[in-house]
Design a protein around this motif. Structure first.
Motif, PDB file in Angstrom:
ATOM      1  N   MET A   1       0.818  -1.205   0.000  1.00 50.12           N
ATOM      2  CA  MET A   1       0.000   0.000   0.000  1.00 50.12           C
ATOM      3  C   MET A   1       0.860   1.266   0.000  1.00 50.12           C
ATOM      4  N   ALA A   2       1.961   1.212   0.749  1.00 51.47           N
ATOM      5  CA  ALA A   2       2.837   2.383   0.818  1.00 51.47           C
ATOM      6  C   ALA A   2       3.434   2.698  -0.550  1.00 51.47           C
ATOM      7  N   ASN A   3       3.808   1.651  -1.282  1.00 51.29           N
ATOM      8  CA  ASN A   3       4.381   1.876  -2.614  1.00 51.29           C
ATOM      9  C   ASN A   3       3.381   2.516  -3.563  1.00 51.29           C
ATOM     10  N   LEU A   4       2.121   2.115  -3.465  1.00 50.26           N
ATOM     11  CA  LEU A   4       1.094   2.716  -4.322  1.00 50.26           C
ATOM     12  C   LEU A   4       0.867   4.180  -3.978  1.00 50.26           C
ATOM     13  N   LEU A   5       0.904   4.496  -2.684  1.00 48.78           N
ATOM     14  CA  LEU A   5       0.738   5.893  -2.292  1.00 48.78           C
ATOM     15  C   LEU A   5       1.911   6.739  -2.773  1.00 48.78           C
ATOM     16  N   PHE A  58      -0.151  12.340   0.579  1.00 50.98           N
ATOM     17  CA  PHE A  58       0.190  10.930   0.359  1.00 50.98           C
ATOM     18  C   PHE A  58       1.543  10.582   0.960  1.00 50.98           C
ATOM     19  N   VAL A  62       2.474   7.873   4.258  1.00 56.70           N
ATOM     20  CA  VAL A  62       3.397   6.746   4.170  1.00 56.70           C
ATOM     21  C   VAL A  62       4.419   6.754   5.299  1.00 56.70           C
TER      22      VAL A  62
END
Length: 106
Positions: A1-5, A58, A62
């Motif tokens: 999820m962090a990578n997508l944000l 965003f 993160v």
């Protein structure tokens, strides 16, 4: 999820810098003919500022604030450099950012 944000933050940063650049007459002329209307300039500035703010949000989602602000400032530098290089070599690549706007002239 962090990578997508973080990916979304990068995309929003590049789009934001692109919209802010296209709010200037000289860069608008490189991408489209004529000049943007004053309402279009205001809209592009609003979109640019809002997307940069959302990219900050965003980044803050993160990581903790000190690291997120560092990542965001580096993201802004990369986004600005990317838009500058696109405007120097292939300005028409920014056309999709304003594809939905009518071709109005002042």
């Amino acid at each position: 999820m962090a990578n997508l944000l973080l990916l979304a933050a990068v995309i929003l940063g590049i789009c934001g810098m692109g919209w802010l650049a296209l709010a200037m007459d000289s860069h608008w002329k490189q991408v489209r003919s004529g000049l943007p209307s004053p309402a279009t300039v205001r809209l592009l500035r609003y979109l640019g500022g809002t997307s940069l703010f959302i990219s900050l949000v965003f980044c803050l989602a993160v990581d903790h604030a000190t690291m997120a602000s560092l990542v965001w400032v580096m993201l802004l530098a990369v986004a600005a450099l990317t838009i500058a290089l696109v405007l120097a070599w292939q300005p028409r690549l920014l056309a999709p950012l304003v594809l939905w706007l009518p071709k109005t002239e002042r």
